[in-house]
Design an enzyme around this catalytic site. Structure first.
Site, PDB file in Angstrom:
ATOM      1  N   VAL A 179     -17.929 -45.021  15.785  1.00  0.00           N
ATOM      2  CA  VAL A 179     -18.405 -43.758  15.307  1.00  0.00           C
ATOM      3  C   VAL A 179     -18.452 -43.924  13.617  1.00  0.00           C
ATOM      4  O   VAL A 179     -19.368 -43.753  12.820  1.00  0.00           O
ATOM      5  CB  VAL A 179     -18.091 -42.530  15.761  1.00  0.00           C
ATOM      6  CG1 VAL A 179     -18.986 -41.283  15.008  1.00  0.00           C
ATOM      7  CG2 VAL A 179     -18.430 -42.317  17.260  1.00  0.00           C
ATOM      8  N   TYR A 180     -17.029 -44.047  13.201  1.00  0.00           N
ATOM      9  CA  TYR A 180     -16.845 -44.356  11.595  1.00  0.00           C
ATOM     10  C   TYR A 180     -17.505 -45.235  10.889  1.00  0.00           C
ATOM     11  O   TYR A 180     -18.254 -45.238  10.141  1.00  0.00           O
ATOM     12  CB  TYR A 180     -15.386 -44.368  11.569  1.00  0.00           C
ATOM     13  CG  TYR A 180     -14.715 -44.785  10.190  1.00  0.00           C
ATOM     14  CD1 TYR A 180     -14.780 -43.722   9.302  1.00  0.00           C
ATOM     15  CD2 TYR A 180     -14.670 -45.945   9.599  1.00  0.00           C
ATOM     16  CE1 TYR A 180     -14.437 -43.899   7.925  1.00  0.00           C
ATOM     17  CE2 TYR A 180     -14.432 -46.220   8.511  1.00  0.00           C
ATOM     18  CZ  TYR A 180     -14.118 -45.246   7.592  1.00  0.00           C
ATOM     19  OH  TYR A 180     -13.904 -45.284   6.111  1.00  0.00           O
ATOM     20  N   SER A 181     -17.658 -46.555  11.692  1.00  0.00           N
ATOM     21  CA  SER A 181     -18.250 -47.619  11.063  1.00  0.00           C
ATOM     22  C   SER A 181     -19.720 -47.462  11.253  1.00  0.00           C
ATOM     23  O   SER A 181     -20.447 -47.762  10.213  1.00  0.00           O
ATOM     24  CB  SER A 181     -18.045 -48.939  11.892  1.00  0.00           C
ATOM     25  OG  SER A 181     -16.592 -49.215  11.903  1.00  0.00           O
TER      26      SER A 181
END
Length: 265
Positions: free
Chosen positions: A154-156
């Site tokens: 998700v962060y990436s």
């Protein structure tokens, strides 16, 4: 002397960037979610200011466009203008698979990382166009290069999206007096990183050798990033710390490098 705004700068790399700018005689506005955190950061930064540099702080939720607009106005009033804006505010949860990431964590990462940078860029570009110019830097992170890393789905995704967003913004300001760039600071041992490490000690132990190659102390990286930003004079500049060459040099001397020991890991 530059007049800078750094979002998400009450701790971590944002705080370190503010300290570096102040120590070089540039005035800075720092921001964070709570007034308590902002006041604490300003108090710790004020003794670092060189020459006539000044530091001010304002609480702001970067996911609220109106608050980001008010941050610009407050910074202009406090500093007499803004010619450097760094979109650094971000949230990372990097120890869980996509399907296991809590909905509230997904929302926080997507809104803070994406909306915060988009709103900050909009406000800064509009303000700088009206004022005659300036420079905007977006701080990207793991995944912005398109590489897949476990636990960072998700962060990436947010950071990969911001890479495209930043490159699009570069094209849109071409021919104006506003310049846009990006910063890839690498993997830094921040308060957030340590919090996640404490929640996954077995993973840290298993990846210790790789982490000692990939990770860096915030204080070692901030001076390089600030020096490069201040020297930047072209639109589309991309500043990266964790280059292939730097990783190779660190990998060749693994026994002499233990960045985790400082934190009792």
């Amino acid at each position: 002397m530059h007049k800078a705004v750094i979002t998400g700068s009450t701790k971590g790399i944002g705080f370190a960037l503010a300290r570096e700018l102040l120590s070089r005689g540039h005035s800075v506005v720092v921001s964070g979610r709570t007034q308590t955190a902002v006041d604490d950061a300003v108090a710790r930064l004020r003794p670092q200011a060189a020459a006539a540099a000044a530091v001010h702080g304002f609480a702001v939720d970067v996911t609220d466009a109106a608050q980001v607009e008010r941050l610009w106005t407050a910074a202009v009033d406090a500093l007499g203008g803004v010619d450097l804006w760094i979109n650094n505010a971000g949230v990372a949860n990097t120890t869980r698979r996509i399907a296991e990431t809590a909905p509230e964590d997904v929302r926080t990462m997507v809104t803070t990382n994406m909306l915060g940078t988009v709103y900050g860029s909009q406000v800064a570009v509009r303000g700088m166009l009206a004022a005659g110019g300036g420079q905007v830097f977006n701080v990207l992170g793991g995944g912005s290069d398109g590489r897949i890393r476990p636990g960072m789905g998700v962060y990436s995704a947010t950071k990969r999206g911001l890479d495209l967003f930043t490159r699009a913004l570069v094209k849109e300001v071409t021919g104006t007096d506003v310049r846009v760039g990006q910063i890839r600071p690498g993997i830094l041992i921040t308060e957030g990183w340590l919090r996640e490490a404490a929640a996954a000690p077995e993973q840290v132990a298993r990846q210790r050798r790789q982490l000692n190659i990939l990770c860096d102390h915030v204080d070692d990286v901030a001076p390089y990033l600030v020096e490069r930003m201040l020297a930047s004079n072209r639109n589309g500049d991309a500043i990266a710390w964790l280059t292939t060459g730097r990783m190779t040099r660190k990998a060749l001397t693994p026994g002499k490098r233990d960045v985790l020991a400082r934190y009792g890991l």
